[in-house]
Enzyme design. Sequence first.
Site, PDB file in Angstrom:
ATOM      1  N   PRO A  32       4.287   5.901  12.503  1.00  0.00           N
ATOM      2  CA  PRO A  32       5.608   5.887  11.881  1.00  0.00           C
ATOM      3  C   PRO A  32       5.614   6.361  10.424  1.00  0.00           C
ATOM      4  O   PRO A  32       4.682   6.089   9.667  1.00  0.00           O
ATOM      5  CB  PRO A  32       6.027   4.417  11.961  1.00  0.00           C
ATOM      6  CG  PRO A  32       4.765   3.660  12.158  1.00  0.00           C
ATOM      7  CD  PRO A  32       3.847   4.568  12.921  1.00  0.00           C
ATOM      8  N   ASN A  33       6.678   7.065  10.107  1.00  0.00           N
ATOM      9  CA  ASN A  33       6.963   7.570   8.752  1.00  0.00           C
ATOM     10  C   ASN A  33       6.089   8.753   8.331  1.00  0.00           C
ATOM     11  O   ASN A  33       6.302   9.327   7.262  1.00  0.00           O
ATOM     12  CB  ASN A  33       6.867   6.451   7.686  1.00  0.00           C
ATOM     13  CG  ASN A  33       7.864   5.355   7.964  1.00  0.00           C
ATOM     14  OD1 ASN A  33       9.053   5.640   8.135  1.00  0.00           O
ATOM     15  ND2 ASN A  33       7.409   4.121   8.049  1.00  0.00           N
ATOM     16  N   ARG A  40       7.557  11.756   1.139  1.00  0.00           N
ATOM     17  CA  ARG A  40       7.397  10.303   1.075  1.00  0.00           C
ATOM     18  C   ARG A  40       6.341   9.907   0.032  1.00  0.00           C
ATOM     19  O   ARG A  40       5.199  10.373   0.105  1.00  0.00           O
ATOM     20  CB  ARG A  40       6.925   9.867   2.466  1.00  0.00           C
ATOM     21  CG  ARG A  40       6.473   8.465   2.579  1.00  0.00           C
ATOM     22  CD  ARG A  40       5.747   8.228   3.902  1.00  0.00           C
ATOM     23  NE  ARG A  40       5.485   6.826   4.035  1.00  0.00           N
ATOM     24  CZ  ARG A  40       4.512   6.323   4.770  1.00  0.00           C
ATOM     25  NH1 ARG A  40       3.743   7.098   5.487  1.00  0.00           N
ATOM     26  NH2 ARG A  40       4.344   5.018   4.823  1.00  0.00           N
ATOM     27  N   TYR A  45       0.712   9.656  -0.900  1.00  0.00           N
ATOM     28  CA  TYR A  45       0.415  10.442   0.311  1.00  0.00           C
ATOM     29  C   TYR A  45       0.346  11.947   0.067  1.00  0.00           C
ATOM     30  O   TYR A  45       0.075  12.699   1.003  1.00  0.00           O
ATOM     31  CB  TYR A  45       1.454  10.125   1.397  1.00  0.00           C
ATOM     32  CG  TYR A  45       1.446   8.659   1.790  1.00  0.00           C
ATOM     33  CD1 TYR A  45       0.317   8.101   2.370  1.00  0.00           C
ATOM     34  CD2 TYR A  45       2.546   7.840   1.549  1.00  0.00           C
ATOM     35  CE1 TYR A  45       0.286   6.753   2.713  1.00  0.00           C
ATOM     36  CE2 TYR A  45       2.531   6.490   1.888  1.00  0.00           C
ATOM     37  CZ  TYR A  45       1.399   5.954   2.471  1.00  0.00           C
ATOM     38  OH  TYR A  45       1.358   4.634   2.815  1.00  0.00           O
ATOM     39  N   ASN A  96      -3.774   8.107  13.252  1.00  0.00           N
ATOM     40  CA  ASN A  96      -3.355   7.413  12.037  1.00  0.00           C
ATOM     41  C   ASN A  96      -2.187   6.526  12.484  1.00  0.00           C
ATOM     42  O   ASN A  96      -1.060   7.004  12.602  1.00  0.00           O
ATOM     43  CB  ASN A  96      -2.903   8.388  10.954  1.00  0.00           C
ATOM     44  CG  ASN A  96      -2.495   7.644   9.671  1.00  0.00           C
ATOM     45  OD1 ASN A  96      -2.322   6.428   9.699  1.00  0.00           O
ATOM     46  ND2 ASN A  96      -2.336   8.372   8.580  1.00  0.00           N
ATOM     47  N   ALA A  99       1.760   2.195   9.585  1.00  0.00           N
ATOM     48  CA  ALA A  99       2.003   0.756   9.391  1.00  0.00           C
ATOM     49  C   ALA A  99       1.558  -0.082  10.598  1.00  0.00           C
ATOM     50  O   ALA A  99       1.196  -1.259  10.452  1.00  0.00           O
ATOM     51  CB  ALA A  99       3.477   0.523   9.096  1.00  0.00           C
ATOM     52  N   HIS A 102      -1.711  -2.315  10.807  1.00  0.00           N
ATOM     53  CA  HIS A 102      -1.832  -3.674  10.283  1.00  0.00           C
ATOM     54  C   HIS A 102      -1.107  -4.714  11.139  1.00  0.00           C
ATOM     55  O   HIS A 102      -1.108  -5.896  10.812  1.00  0.00           O
ATOM     56  CB  HIS A 102      -1.278  -3.709   8.842  1.00  0.00           C
ATOM     57  CG  HIS A 102      -1.647  -2.487   8.045  1.00  0.00           C
ATOM     58  ND1 HIS A 102      -2.961  -2.174   7.759  1.00  0.00           N
ATOM     59  CD2 HIS A 102      -0.892  -1.477   7.521  1.00  0.00           C
ATOM     60  CE1 HIS A 102      -2.984  -1.022   7.061  1.00  0.00           C
ATOM     61  NE2 HIS A 102      -1.739  -0.586   6.919  1.00  0.00           N
ATOM     62  N   ASP A 109      -5.070  -2.671  21.958  1.00  0.00           N
ATOM     63  CA  ASP A 109      -5.369  -2.919  23.381  1.00  0.00           C
ATOM     64  C   ASP A 109      -5.342  -1.625  24.188  1.00  0.00           C
ATOM     65  O   ASP A 109      -6.145  -1.449  25.106  1.00  0.00           O
ATOM     66  CB  ASP A 109      -4.359  -3.912  23.979  1.00  0.00           C
ATOM     67  CG  ASP A 109      -4.655  -5.352  23.566  1.00  0.00           C
ATOM     68  OD1 ASP A 109      -5.691  -5.585  22.907  1.00  0.00           O
ATOM     69  OD2 ASP A 109      -3.840  -6.238  23.906  1.00  0.00           O
ATOM     70  N   GLU A 120     -10.101   6.466  13.579  1.00  0.00           N
ATOM     71  CA  GLU A 120      -8.917   6.021  12.829  1.00  0.00           C
ATOM     72  C   GLU A 120      -8.906   6.727  11.467  1.00  0.00           C
ATOM     73  O   GLU A 120      -9.933   6.761  10.788  1.00  0.00           O
ATOM     74  CB  GLU A 120      -9.021   4.499  12.638  1.00  0.00           C
ATOM     75  CG  GLU A 120      -7.930   3.895  11.788  1.00  0.00           C
ATOM     76  CD  GLU A 120      -8.190   2.404  11.525  1.00  0.00           C
ATOM     77  OE1 GLU A 120      -9.131   1.814  12.097  1.00  0.00           O
ATOM     78  OE2 GLU A 120      -7.425   1.834  10.711  1.00  0.00           O
ATOM     79  N   HIS A 122      -6.721   7.329   7.714  1.00  0.00           N
ATOM     80  CA  HIS A 122      -5.642   7.021   6.766  1.00  0.00           C
ATOM     81  C   HIS A 122      -5.736   7.971   5.589  1.00  0.00           C
ATOM     82  O   HIS A 122      -6.836   8.224   5.085  1.00  0.00           O
ATOM     83  CB  HIS A 122      -5.761   5.575   6.257  1.00  0.00           C
ATOM     84  CG  HIS A 122      -5.655   4.587   7.367  1.00  0.00           C
ATOM     85  ND1 HIS A 122      -4.465   4.258   7.946  1.00  0.00           N
ATOM     86  CD2 HIS A 122      -6.620   3.927   8.041  1.00  0.00           C
ATOM     87  CE1 HIS A 122      -4.686   3.406   8.933  1.00  0.00           C
ATOM     88  NE2 HIS A 122      -5.986   3.190   9.019  1.00  0.00           N
ATOM     89  N   SER A 124      -4.435   7.399   2.595  1.00  0.00           N
ATOM     90  CA  SER A 124      -4.725   6.596   1.401  1.00  0.00           C
ATOM     91  C   SER A 124      -5.885   5.644   1.694  1.00  0.00           C
ATOM     92  O   SER A 124      -6.226   5.404   2.864  1.00  0.00           O
ATOM     93  CB  SER A 124      -3.481   5.789   1.007  1.00  0.00           C
ATOM     94  OG  SER A 124      -3.163   4.858   2.028  1.00  0.00           O
ATOM     95  N   ARG A 129      -5.466  -0.959  -1.576  1.00  0.00           N
ATOM     96  CA  ARG A 129      -4.022  -1.182  -1.734  1.00  0.00           C
ATOM     97  C   ARG A 129      -3.669  -2.658  -1.506  1.00  0.00           C
ATOM     98  O   ARG A 129      -4.542  -3.526  -1.585  1.00  0.00           O
ATOM     99  CB  ARG A 129      -3.266  -0.223  -0.797  1.00  0.00           C
ATOM    100  CG  ARG A 129      -3.537   1.256  -1.160  1.00  0.00           C
ATOM    101  CD  ARG A 129      -2.768   2.203  -0.272  1.00  0.00           C
ATOM    102  NE  ARG A 129      -1.327   2.041  -0.426  1.00  0.00           N
ATOM    103  CZ  ARG A 129      -0.427   2.556   0.423  1.00  0.00           C
ATOM    104  NH1 ARG A 129      -0.824   3.257   1.487  1.00  0.00           N
ATOM    105  NH2 ARG A 129       0.853   2.366   0.222  1.00  0.00           N
TER     106      ARG A 129
HETATM  107  C1  DQA Z   1      -1.352   5.006   6.050  1.00  0.00           C
HETATM  108  C2  DQA Z   1      -1.582   3.661   5.343  1.00  0.00           C
HETATM  109  C3  DQA Z   1      -0.681   2.593   5.927  1.00  0.00           C
HETATM  110  O1  DQA Z   1      -0.894   1.356   5.276  1.00  0.00           O
HETATM  111  C4  DQA Z   1       0.773   2.974   5.743  1.00  0.00           C
HETATM  112  O2  DQA Z   1       1.620   2.015   6.351  1.00  0.00           O
HETATM  113  C5  DQA Z   1       1.084   4.340   6.222  1.00  0.00           C
HETATM  114  C6  DQA Z   1       0.108   5.403   6.021  1.00  0.00           C
HETATM  115  C7  DQA Z   1      -2.163   6.142   5.392  1.00  0.00           C
HETATM  116  O3  DQA Z   1      -2.297   7.184   6.023  1.00  0.00           O
HETATM  117  O4  DQA Z   1      -2.640   5.989   4.280  1.00  0.00           O
HETATM  118  O5  DQA Z   1       2.186   4.606   6.687  1.00  0.00           O
HETATM  119  O6  DQA Z   1      -1.798   4.890   7.378  1.00  0.00           O
END
Ligand code: DQA
Length: 188
Positions: A32-33, A40, A45, A96, A99, A102, A109, A120, A122, A124, A129
């Site tokens: 998401p996002n 953003r 990012y 990735n 959110a 977490h 699963d 995985e 990320h 950031s 953080r």
């Molecule tokens: C993220 C880190 C996550 O905590 C955050 O919610 C994101 C992006 C990252 O790529 O750094 O949306 O996964």
Amino acid sequence: MPPGWTLSRGIVRTYSVGEHKDMLRIRVLHGPNLNLLGTREQSIYGSLSLDALDSAITKLAKELAVKVDLRQSNSEGELVTWIQEARTRYDGIIINPAAYTHTSVAIRDAIAAVGLPTVEVHLSNIHQREEFRHRSYVAGVAIGQIAGLGPTGYLLALRGLHDHLTASRRRKKTAAPATSRRTAKGTR
Ligand code: DQA
């Protein structure tokens, strides 16, 4: 859109030019996002758009002769479905979960259920953080986690997963003749 891309539900791209049957196939999932990348929270990012990121991943995939299928969704259920679908169609997953990293036991699963090697990523460094970002539900079922290197993290994940899958294919190939030799001699 570059040749070879197909666009269907939501943001879904498959790069399949020059596809052949032994090609490694990797599904890349953005949570998401991440569709808002480039606009953003740029200080966290960066300024690269999702489109540009996917193009960079595709370029490397082409060099490595890997088929990549890239998808972004804001919906947890859709991500779970795409992970499930990958079981029979892909050799590995790069994700990735954004959110959902977490919060989502469902994504964890699904990865555990399909049993595909998963990396995985990320952008950031989640460990530097807020505390709620330090926990990843996915890390325990991933072969590795890359965080804090921006878009380069995806490229490293692709190289790493490619090497992992190539090595495991090679191991399987060299193990197979030994088994059939033993069977031929009746020593099984
Ligand atoms: C993220 C880190 C996550 O905590 C955050 O919610 C994101 C992006 C990252 O790529 O750094 O949306 O996964």
